[in-house]
Write a protein that holds these residues in place. Sequence first.
Motif, PDB file in Angstrom:
ATOM      1  N   GLU A 145       2.290  -4.578   4.110  1.00 31.84           N
ATOM      2  CA  GLU A 145       3.760  -4.926   3.949  1.00 31.84           C
ATOM      3  C   GLU A 145       4.516  -3.750   3.917  1.00 31.84           C
ATOM      4  O   GLU A 145       4.092  -2.666   3.504  1.00 31.84           O
ATOM      5  CB  GLU A 145       3.944  -5.628   2.572  1.00 31.84           C
ATOM      6  N   ILE A 146       5.470  -3.683   5.032  1.00 31.02           N
ATOM      7  CA  ILE A 146       6.387  -2.841   5.463  1.00 31.02           C
ATOM      8  C   ILE A 146       7.826  -2.968   4.971  1.00 31.02           C
ATOM      9  O   ILE A 146       8.292  -4.154   4.848  1.00 31.02           O
ATOM     10  CB  ILE A 146       6.305  -2.146   6.680  1.00 31.02           C
ATOM     11  N   SER A 147       8.614  -2.092   4.735  1.00 31.90           N
ATOM     12  CA  SER A 147       9.966  -2.199   4.600  1.00 31.90           C
ATOM     13  C   SER A 147      11.101  -2.558   5.759  1.00 31.90           C
ATOM     14  O   SER A 147      10.468  -2.018   6.960  1.00 31.90           O
ATOM     15  CB  SER A 147      10.685  -0.927   3.974  1.00 31.90           C
ATOM     16  N   LEU A 148      11.878  -3.160   5.866  1.00 33.74           N
ATOM     17  CA  LEU A 148      12.712  -3.588   7.113  1.00 33.74           C
ATOM     18  C   LEU A 148      12.796  -2.150   7.601  1.00 33.74           C
ATOM     19  O   LEU A 148      13.177  -2.100   9.034  1.00 33.74           O
ATOM     20  CB  LEU A 148      13.804  -4.094   6.763  1.00 33.74           C
ATOM     21  N   GLU A 149      13.433  -1.189   6.876  1.00 36.30           N
ATOM     22  CA  GLU A 149      13.833  -0.016   7.529  1.00 36.30           C
ATOM     23  C   GLU A 149      12.822   0.687   8.377  1.00 36.30           C
ATOM     24  O   GLU A 149      12.953   1.268   9.304  1.00 36.30           O
ATOM     25  CB  GLU A 149      14.211   1.154   6.454  1.00 36.30           C
ATOM     26  N   ASP A 150      11.526   0.704   7.979  1.00 35.88           N
ATOM     27  CA  ASP A 150      10.527   1.076   8.749  1.00 35.88           C
ATOM     28  C   ASP A 150       9.919   0.432   9.837  1.00 35.88           C
ATOM     29  O   ASP A 150       9.844   0.787  11.013  1.00 35.88           O
ATOM     30  CB  ASP A 150       9.066   1.022   7.766  1.00 35.88           C
ATOM     31  N   ALA A 151      10.484  -1.212   9.729  1.00 36.59           N
ATOM     32  CA  ALA A 151      10.225  -1.764  10.992  1.00 36.59           C
ATOM     33  C   ALA A 151      11.275  -1.428  12.007  1.00 36.59           C
ATOM     34  O   ALA A 151      11.090  -1.486  13.077  1.00 36.59           O
ATOM     35  CB  ALA A 151      10.354  -3.232  10.631  1.00 36.59           C
ATOM     36  N   LEU A 152      12.477  -1.193  11.721  1.00 38.46           N
ATOM     37  CA  LEU A 152      13.631  -0.644  12.376  1.00 38.46           C
ATOM     38  C   LEU A 152      13.373   0.671  13.085  1.00 38.46           C
ATOM     39  O   LEU A 152      13.511   0.793  14.349  1.00 38.46           O
ATOM     40  CB  LEU A 152      14.825  -0.916  11.844  1.00 38.46           C
ATOM     41  N   LYS A 153      13.050   1.675  12.439  1.00 35.71           N
ATOM     42  CA  LYS A 153      13.058   2.858  12.692  1.00 35.71           C
ATOM     43  C   LYS A 153      11.736   3.532  13.118  1.00 35.71           C
ATOM     44  O   LYS A 153      11.438   4.718  13.648  1.00 35.71           O
ATOM     45  CB  LYS A 153      13.822   3.940  11.750  1.00 35.71           C
ATOM     46  N   GLY A 154      10.542   3.227  12.567  1.00 36.58           N
ATOM     47  CA  GLY A 154       9.335   3.539  12.561  1.00 36.58           C
ATOM     48  C   GLY A 154       9.070   4.490  11.410  1.00 36.58           C
ATOM     49  O   GLY A 154      10.042   4.874  10.953  1.00 36.58           O
ATOM     50  N   ALA A 155       7.739   4.701  11.071  1.00 35.07           N
ATOM     51  CA  ALA A 155       7.406   5.681  10.114  1.00 35.07           C
ATOM     52  C   ALA A 155       6.095   5.852  10.193  1.00 35.07           C
ATOM     53  O   ALA A 155       5.264   5.206  10.883  1.00 35.07           O
ATOM     54  CB  ALA A 155       8.023   4.906   8.801  1.00 35.07           C
ATOM     55  N   GLU A 156       5.582   6.958   9.126  1.00 41.00           N
ATOM     56  CA  GLU A 156       4.184   7.125   8.912  1.00 41.00           C
ATOM     57  C   GLU A 156       3.963   7.062   7.546  1.00 41.00           C
ATOM     58  O   GLU A 156       4.705   7.323   6.817  1.00 41.00           O
ATOM     59  CB  GLU A 156       3.854   8.598   9.500  1.00 41.00           C
ATOM     60  N   ARG A 157       2.885   5.922   7.273  1.00 40.65           N
ATOM     61  CA  ARG A 157       2.508   5.626   5.865  1.00 40.65           C
ATOM     62  C   ARG A 157       1.220   5.714   5.686  1.00 40.65           C
ATOM     63  O   ARG A 157       0.353   5.600   6.233  1.00 40.65           O
ATOM     64  CB  ARG A 157       3.215   4.133   5.516  1.00 40.65           C
ATOM     65  N   GLU A 158       0.829   6.026   4.239  1.00 41.10           N
ATOM     66  CA  GLU A 158      -0.484   6.186   3.646  1.00 41.10           C
ATOM     67  C   GLU A 158      -0.797   4.782   3.152  1.00 41.10           C
ATOM     68  O   GLU A 158       0.018   4.558   2.218  1.00 41.10           O
ATOM     69  CB  GLU A 158      -0.789   7.391   2.849  1.00 41.10           C
ATOM     70  N   ILE A 159      -1.897   4.245   3.350  1.00 38.54           N
ATOM     71  CA  ILE A 159      -2.141   2.932   2.802  1.00 38.54           C
ATOM     72  C   ILE A 159      -3.489   3.085   2.231  1.00 38.54           C
ATOM     73  O   ILE A 159      -4.442   3.808   2.797  1.00 38.54           O
ATOM     74  CB  ILE A 159      -2.002   1.654   3.495  1.00 38.54           C
ATOM     75  N   THR A 160      -3.703   2.123   1.385  1.00 40.34           N
ATOM     76  CA  THR A 160      -5.280   2.084   0.420  1.00 40.34           C
ATOM     77  C   THR A 160      -5.765   0.697   0.838  1.00 40.34           C
ATOM     78  O   THR A 160      -4.926  -0.231   0.486  1.00 40.34           O
ATOM     79  CB  THR A 160      -5.098   2.632  -1.026  1.00 40.34           C
ATOM     80  N   LEU A 161      -6.987   0.631   1.256  1.00 34.92           N
ATOM     81  CA  LEU A 161      -7.426  -0.735   1.646  1.00 34.92           C
ATOM     82  C   LEU A 161      -8.771  -0.679   0.910  1.00 34.92           C
ATOM     83  O   LEU A 161      -9.476   0.134   0.709  1.00 34.92           O
ATOM     84  CB  LEU A 161      -7.611  -1.091   2.970  1.00 34.92           C
ATOM     85  N   ARG A 162      -9.223  -2.108   0.476  1.00 32.38           N
ATOM     86  CA  ARG A 162     -10.595  -2.264   0.097  1.00 32.38           C
ATOM     87  C   ARG A 162     -11.192  -2.788   1.094  1.00 32.38           C
ATOM     88  O   ARG A 162     -11.257  -3.817   1.747  1.00 32.38           O
ATOM     89  CB  ARG A 162     -10.673  -3.224  -1.094  1.00 32.38           C
ATOM     90  N   ALA A 163     -12.140  -1.946   1.838  1.00 36.02           N
ATOM     91  CA  ALA A 163     -12.948  -2.110   3.111  1.00 36.02           C
ATOM     92  C   ALA A 163     -14.541  -2.415   2.870  1.00 36.02           C
ATOM     93  O   ALA A 163     -14.803  -1.905   2.035  1.00 36.02           O
ATOM     94  CB  ALA A 163     -12.868  -1.042   3.889  1.00 36.02           C
ATOM     95  N   MET A 164     -14.804  -3.184   3.659  1.00 33.26           N
ATOM     96  CA  MET A 164     -16.389  -3.665   3.612  1.00 33.26           C
ATOM     97  C   MET A 164     -17.226  -2.579   4.604  1.00 33.26           C
ATOM     98  O   MET A 164     -16.855  -2.111   5.787  1.00 33.26           O
ATOM     99  CB  MET A 164     -16.531  -5.018   4.397  1.00 33.26           C
ATOM    100  N   GLU A 165     -18.065  -1.997   3.770  1.00 34.30           N
ATOM    101  CA  GLU A 165     -18.869  -0.854   4.553  1.00 34.30           C
ATOM    102  C   GLU A 165     -20.529  -1.440   4.233  1.00 34.30           C
ATOM    103  O   GLU A 165     -20.663  -1.998   3.016  1.00 34.30           O
ATOM    104  CB  GLU A 165     -18.417   0.412   3.963  1.00 34.30           C
ATOM    105  N   LEU A 166     -21.490  -0.671   4.712  1.00 29.12           N
ATOM    106  CA  LEU A 166     -22.716  -0.646   4.426  1.00 29.12           C
ATOM    107  C   LEU A 166     -23.217   0.158   3.445  1.00 29.12           C
ATOM    108  O   LEU A 166     -23.040   1.534   3.917  1.00 29.12           O
ATOM    109  CB  LEU A 166     -23.610  -1.002   5.832  1.00 29.12           C
ATOM    110  N   ASP A 167     -24.208   0.058   2.642  1.00 28.81           N
ATOM    111  CA  ASP A 167     -24.600   1.234   1.772  1.00 28.81           C
ATOM    112  C   ASP A 167     -25.742   1.628   2.364  1.00 28.81           C
ATOM    113  O   ASP A 167     -26.164   1.240   3.531  1.00 28.81           O
ATOM    114  CB  ASP A 167     -24.622   0.547   0.152  1.00 28.81           C
ATOM    115  N   ALA A 168     -26.446   2.438   1.665  1.00 30.35           N
ATOM    116  CA  ALA A 168     -27.664   3.037   2.125  1.00 30.35           C
ATOM    117  C   ALA A 168     -28.808   2.021   2.803  1.00 30.35           C
ATOM    118  O   ALA A 168     -29.902   2.328   3.326  1.00 30.35           O
ATOM    119  CB  ALA A 168     -28.489   4.144   1.253  1.00 30.35           C
ATOM    120  N   GLN A 169     -28.802   0.941   1.906  1.00 27.58           N
ATOM    121  CA  GLN A 169     -29.731  -0.134   2.074  1.00 27.58           C
ATOM    122  C   GLN A 169     -29.138  -1.120   3.336  1.00 27.58           C
ATOM    123  O   GLN A 169     -30.017  -2.422   3.525  1.00 27.58           O
ATOM    124  CB  GLN A 169     -30.064  -0.918   0.831  1.00 27.58           C
ATOM    125  N   GLY A 170     -28.031  -0.938   3.804  1.00 23.79           N
ATOM    126  CA  GLY A 170     -27.478  -1.846   4.666  1.00 23.79           C
ATOM    127  C   GLY A 170     -26.928  -3.130   4.164  1.00 23.79           C
ATOM    128  O   GLY A 170     -26.507  -4.187   4.758  1.00 23.79           O
TER     129      GLY A 170
END
Length: 324
Positions: A145-170
Amino acid sequence: MDFKDYYQALGVERSASEDEVRKAYRKLARKYHPDVSKEPDAEVRMREVNEAYDVLRDKEKRSAYDALADRVAQGYGAGAQAGGFQPPPGWDEGFEFHQRSGRGGPADDAEFSEFFSSLFGQAQRRGAARQNFRARGEDHHAAIEISLEDALKGAEREITLRAMELDAQGQPQFVPRTLQVKIPPGVGPGQYIRLAGQGMPGHGGEPAGDLYLEVRIAPHKLYRVEGRDLYMTLPVTPSEAALGAQAKVPTPAGGVVEVSVPKNARNGLKLRLKGRGLAGKTPGDLYLLIDIVLPPADSDAVRQAYEALASASARFDPRSHLGV
């Protein structure tokens, strides 16, 4: 081949938690480890404890073993007591087993019993074969989700996601990760921002997949987004709507423009400002929706003005179409 009760081997109930299983294993390992134990059957008991722990600490193996134990309790494998137990064909369908090695705990699977090998050996060999499989990593999708201002002018933002990754056992697991995202100017709702190589890891040296971020634009206090067009409510007084007027309007990209409110403007009338919406190959437009706002009758002057208007427009009936 006998059916083995792994819960009995560790001295825990079937309802035991992962922590209880781990504590029971550590206690027995201290008792039967061949390097320190004086028990005559320490090596055999340690192998049994290792085997039981390898199964009960692994969620997939434990679930599959419990399902098999239920069938045994219902009478399947009547020859088990006579040493003739055989697991039913396809008993492990729907389960995926991962071999654990060198992770601190049970010994090598080759030291385990025939019972263990008949249950998990073939499944783990399938897992080992999968490790040699070569394929590009899967693509991932998430929303941003971004602000309208970012959509209009462009921007660089830092986001945090809960990502699926594989552990040592796969095994897949969710872990938080932070990414820098470049938002291009003119991006609209429903479009995707592609982050190359940020999807699932590839197999056998193949590249990782991509991450696609679906753009959502946060609600704005003035503007509403529909596709590439923007909508804004433009309040006007009754006299401005009736007589026409010039009104100053803020634009999404910044700055102010003056628009003409036509005479006899009605509520909901749309005024179009071409190209003032979201940027793009075909820029969107900005639509102003006329909203006639009545001044409150909170002074003698305003009340007298309303009375004069009522007298001057006495023949006007806004409810004539109701037929009453």
